[in-house]
Design a protein around this motif. Structure first.
Motif, PDB file in Angstrom:
ATOM      1  N   TYR A   1       0.805  -1.217   0.000  1.00 27.96           N
ATOM      2  CA  TYR A   1       0.000   0.000   0.000  1.00 27.96           C
ATOM      3  C   TYR A   1       0.841   1.272   0.000  1.00 27.96           C
ATOM      4  CZ  TYR A   1      -3.521   3.383   1.563  1.00 27.96           C
ATOM      5  OH  TYR A   1      -4.346   4.467   1.673  1.00 27.96           O
ATOM      6  N   SER A   2       1.938   1.301   0.760  1.00 22.90           N
ATOM      7  CA  SER A   2       2.630   2.570   0.979  1.00 22.90           C
ATOM      8  C   SER A   2       4.093   2.601   0.554  1.00 22.90           C
ATOM      9  CB  SER A   2       2.547   2.950   2.465  1.00 22.90           C
ATOM     10  OG  SER A   2       3.147   1.956   3.275  1.00 22.90           O
TER      11      SER A   2
ATOM     12  N   LYS B   1       4.157   1.552  -7.505  1.00 21.00           N
ATOM     13  CA  LYS B   1       2.745   1.530  -7.912  1.00 21.00           C
ATOM     14  C   LYS B   1       2.603   1.364  -9.425  1.00 21.00           C
ATOM     15  CE  LYS B   1       1.477   2.525  -3.648  1.00 21.00           C
ATOM     16  NZ  LYS B   1       2.817   2.614  -3.037  1.00 21.00           N
TER      17      LYS B   1
ATOM     18  N   HIS C   1      -2.884   0.112   6.016  1.00 22.30           N
ATOM     19  CA  HIS C   1      -3.320   0.149   4.624  1.00 22.30           C
ATOM     20  C   HIS C   1      -4.833   0.323   4.576  1.00 22.30           C
ATOM     21  CE1 HIS C   1      -3.926  -4.028   5.872  1.00 22.30           C
ATOM     22  NE2 HIS C   1      -4.839  -4.114   4.919  1.00 22.30           N
TER      23      HIS C   1
ATOM     24  N   LYS D   1      -8.488   0.527  -1.336  1.00 19.65           N
ATOM     25  CA  LYS D   1      -7.640   1.165  -2.340  1.00 19.65           C
ATOM     26  C   LYS D   1      -6.724   0.170  -3.062  1.00 19.65           C
ATOM     27  CE  LYS D   1      -8.900   5.479  -1.429  1.00 19.65           C
ATOM     28  NZ  LYS D   1      -9.783   5.286  -0.272  1.00 19.65           N
ATOM     29  N   LEU D   2      -6.755  -1.090  -2.651  1.00 23.36           N
ATOM     30  CA  LEU D   2      -5.928  -2.097  -3.312  1.00 23.36           C
ATOM     31  C   LEU D   2      -6.637  -2.629  -4.553  1.00 23.36           C
ATOM     32  CD1 LEU D   2      -4.734  -4.136  -0.180  1.00 23.36           C
ATOM     33  CD2 LEU D   2      -3.485  -2.358  -1.412  1.00 23.36           C
TER      34      LEU D   2
END
Length: 258
Positions: free
Chosen positions: A75-76, A80, A105, A109-110
């Motif tokens: 996630y972070s 991406k 996370h 949003k995944l």
């Protein structure tokens, strides 16, 4: 050639150029040797071959926090651009819904690529455990090995403790199902819960042929056909009212994408 066909061809060429010669990191949210690790390694080769440019998929283990560590990394921290993916526990997806404990996370949003299997989670015990049937769990303590919150090995027995008053004593800190299995065989714990039924008999045939291990209960609304034929009960049968049943159905639904 139509305009749309030309656009599709150009898009494919662009994707192929991007991935040619690259590596995709497949992050597994558990230690090596467990079910998630096995699936990730089994799927890594066809996964790369199915992508234009045929990138190499490299499996990396990142256990910890019920796979929330791996989910947080994707996630972070991870790129991406499509060069990183993760095999995470379903609890890492449901935890923000079910727990007040923050996670690193946002599951919404995944991007979800798919599921390797739709499974039925079970609880199994050593033959020398004080618990012989699931009904015994309502009055007798059973020591089970688990990972950490977010892992089905922790979340599912905790659910039954809180909802129907089961007596699981949960010993946490095992990195994955492989380590829990070893602890079970050594007698460190008496049982294990929240592990998928698929493959258990194949990976541990001596467990059942010798009677060393027995399946206690299924964590599923419908159950597995094979286990249903054997008369293994479903935990949901012990719900005392409709609210308890609905809670179990929600949590057990994660087997669809686990």
């Amino acid at each position: 050639m139509s305009l749309s066909a030309a656009q599709d061809l150009n898009a494919k060429d662009s994707v192929e150029q991007f991935y040619r010669g690259k590596q995709i990191a497949m992050i597994v949210g558990s230690s090596a040797g467990g079910g998630y690790d096995t699936y990730a390694r089994m799927l890594s080769r066809p996964f790369g071959n199915a992508i234009p440019g045929n990138p190499t998929v490299v499996v990396q283990n990142m256990s910890g926090a019920g796979s929330n560590r791996a989910a947080g990394y994707i996630y972070s921290v991870a790129p991406k651009d499509g060069t990183a993916a993760a095999a995470i526990f379903p609890g890492a997806v449901l935890q923000p819904l079910l727990s007040e404990q923050p996670v690193p996370h946002d599951p919404s949003k995944l991007v979800y690529l798919g599921s390797a299997n739709s499974d039925v989670y079970v609880c199994y015990v050593r033959s020398d455990a004080p618990v012989k049937t699931f009904k015994d769990m309502l009055t007798t303590e059973l020591i089970v090995g688990a990972s950490n919150p977010g892992a089905t090995t922790y979340d599912l027995p905790l659910l039954l403790n809180n909802v129907i008053g089961a007596k699981f004593r949960i010993v946490t800190g095992y990195p994955g199902s492989r380590e829990i299995t070893l602890a079970l065989e050594r007698g460190e714990v008496q049982g294990a819960c929240g592990i998928g039924w698929t493959g258990i008999e194949m990976m541990h045939p001596n467990w059942f042929s010798t009677g060393m291990i027995k399946v206690l209960v299924q964590f599923s609304a419908n159950g597995h056909p094979d286990l249903n034929k054997r008369g293994i009960p479903r935990a949901i049968e012990f719900a005392r009212d409709d609210d308890e049943r609905k809670v179990m159905e929600l949590v057990f639904s994660q087997g669809i994408f686990g």
